[in-house]
Motif scaffolding. Structure first.
Motif, short mmCIF file in Angstrom:
data_model
loop_
_atom_site.label_atom_id
_atom_site.label_comp_id
_atom_site.label_asym_id
_atom_site.label_seq_id
_atom_site.Cartn_x
_atom_site.Cartn_y
_atom_site.Cartn_z
N UNK A 60 2.23 67.04 -31.64
CA UNK A 60 2.43 66.86 -33.10
C UNK A 60 3.15 67.83 -33.53
N UNK A 61 2.49 68.94 -33.66
CA UNK A 61 2.80 70.36 -34.05
C UNK A 61 3.66 70.63 -32.83
N UNK A 62 3.94 70.31 -31.90
CA UNK A 62 5.62 70.73 -30.90
C UNK A 62 7.05 70.68 -31.53
N UNK A 63 6.72 68.82 -31.67
CA UNK A 63 6.94 67.56 -32.09
C UNK A 63 7.91 68.09 -33.67
N UNK A 64 7.06 68.57 -34.47
CA UNK A 64 8.04 69.11 -35.47
C UNK A 64 8.41 70.50 -35.83
N UNK A 65 7.93 70.89 -35.00
CA UNK A 65 8.80 72.07 -34.50
C UNK A 65 10.04 72.14 -33.97
N UNK A 66 10.73 70.61 -33.65
CA UNK A 66 11.87 70.05 -33.13
C UNK A 66 12.41 70.43 -32.04
N UNK A 67 11.00 70.84 -30.74
CA UNK A 67 11.45 71.76 -30.12
C UNK A 67 11.37 70.24 -28.88
N UNK A 68 11.77 70.85 -28.14
CA UNK A 68 12.52 69.66 -26.55
C UNK A 68 11.05 69.24 -26.36
N UNK A 69 11.45 67.63 -25.36
CA UNK A 69 9.79 67.37 -25.01
C UNK A 69 10.55 67.01 -23.39
N UNK A 70 10.10 66.34 -22.12
CA UNK A 70 10.29 66.33 -21.11
C UNK A 70 9.90 64.56 -20.85
N UNK A 71 10.03 64.07 -19.11
CA UNK A 71 9.44 62.83 -19.53
C UNK A 71 9.21 62.96 -17.81
N UNK A 72 8.26 62.33 -17.37
CA UNK A 72 8.12 62.04 -15.82
C UNK A 72 7.04 62.79 -15.45
N UNK A 73 7.13 63.10 -13.77
CA UNK A 73 6.04 63.66 -13.68
C UNK A 73 6.38 65.28 -13.52
N UNK A 74 5.99 66.46 -13.38
CA UNK A 74 6.01 68.15 -14.02
C UNK A 74 5.62 68.51 -12.16
#
Length: 276
Positions: A123-137
């Motif tokens: 939630x803190x990462x999202x609140x900072x506006x940083x990107x997200x990824x989907x799928x597996x790494x």
């Protein structure tokens, strides 16, 4: 290494190329969809960790719901996550690091000191506006060598004779401590002599930890001020690790009771207290 890392520090490490193993421990009691939630959105580069199968051993009669994994099993899992000796590991979840703290505690207990919790988690990462990824790494296997026994623990025998001379904190919700509700374990109530210290009160509304002076004042008011040994339990030894992290931030070392209430309440001969 500091117990916590903030999202900007993590972001700076990622953009600078500093070696960081990022682990997503997406788990909430009663929600079996942690892996699905991870695949839908996670911090770039994060590897999914399955709490039920990788951070616990299989339960057996009298063990409690989430026994600690065997050291060899934890080492194999850590290598699967891509950890090498000397890496910096950062763990997070999407619930105030209540689950990620289990991973933090296990690695610390295994002698791996360079592990931190991401303060505020996803939630803190999202609140900072940083990107997200989907799928597996995709990631490489690691070769870390882990031990065991670096963090203090107390066991059932240490507490069942009621000879414990320290402060025993119950990290569950206050209503479970009082015995008003019990959603999962055999009996409602708490270990006699324990003090109610709900884990959620370690956090601010944005799911970040409260500042160290506030945490120190909170625990001192409960008698956990470092003048006597401190031990912590919860339902099954998961969120108690979060309380131990909060105590560490406050400057107080504490032991984990791994079996926690799920073990204690399964023993018919052991006493149970109710009320505040």
């Amino acid at each position: 290494m500091e117990t916590l890392m903030n999202v900007q520090t993590l972001r700076d490490r990622m953009t600078s190329g500093a070696q960081t193993v990022l682990l997503d421990v997406r788990w909430v009691l009663g929600d079996p969809h942690g892996h699905r939630n991870y695949r839908e959105a996670h911090i770039p580069g994060a590897v999914y960790v399955d709490l039920e199968t990788q951070l616990c051993a299989a339960p057996f009669p009298g063990s409690g719901r989430h026994p600690l994994p065997e050291p060899e099993a934890l080492q194999e899992a850590a290598r699967q996550w891509g950890i090498n000796d000397g890496d910096v590991v950062v763990a997070y979840d999407d619930n105030g690091t209540l689950a990620a703290a289990r991973l933090w505690w296990l690695l610390r207990d295994a002698g791996f000191a360079s592990v931190a919790l991401l303060d505020g988690g996803l939630s803190a990462w999202r609140a900072s506006g940083f990107e997200l990824e989907s799928g597996e790494e995709q990631h490489c296997l690691g070769s870390v060598a882990l031990g065991s026994g670096a963090m203090p623990v107390v066991e059932l025998l240490d507490l069942s004779g009621l000879q414990w001379q320290g402060v025993l904190l119950d990290a569950r919700a206050a209503e479970r401590f009082r015995g008003e509700v019990e959603p999962v374990d055999p009996k409602a109530g708490h270990i006699p002599g324990a003090r109610s210290a709900p884990t959620t009160e370690n956090l601010q509304p944005d799911k970040r930890f409260r500042p160290a002076p506030e945490l120190a004042a909170r625990f001192a008011a409960l008698g956990a001020d470092g003048n006597a040994p401190i031990a912590v339990y919860c339902g099954s030894g998961v969120t108690a690790a979060h309380e131990i992290a909060a105590l560490e931030i406050a400057g107080y070392p504490a032991a984990l009771y791994p079996g926690s209430w799920s073990q204690w309440s399964s023993r018919a001969e052991l006493p149970v207290a109710t009320g505040a």
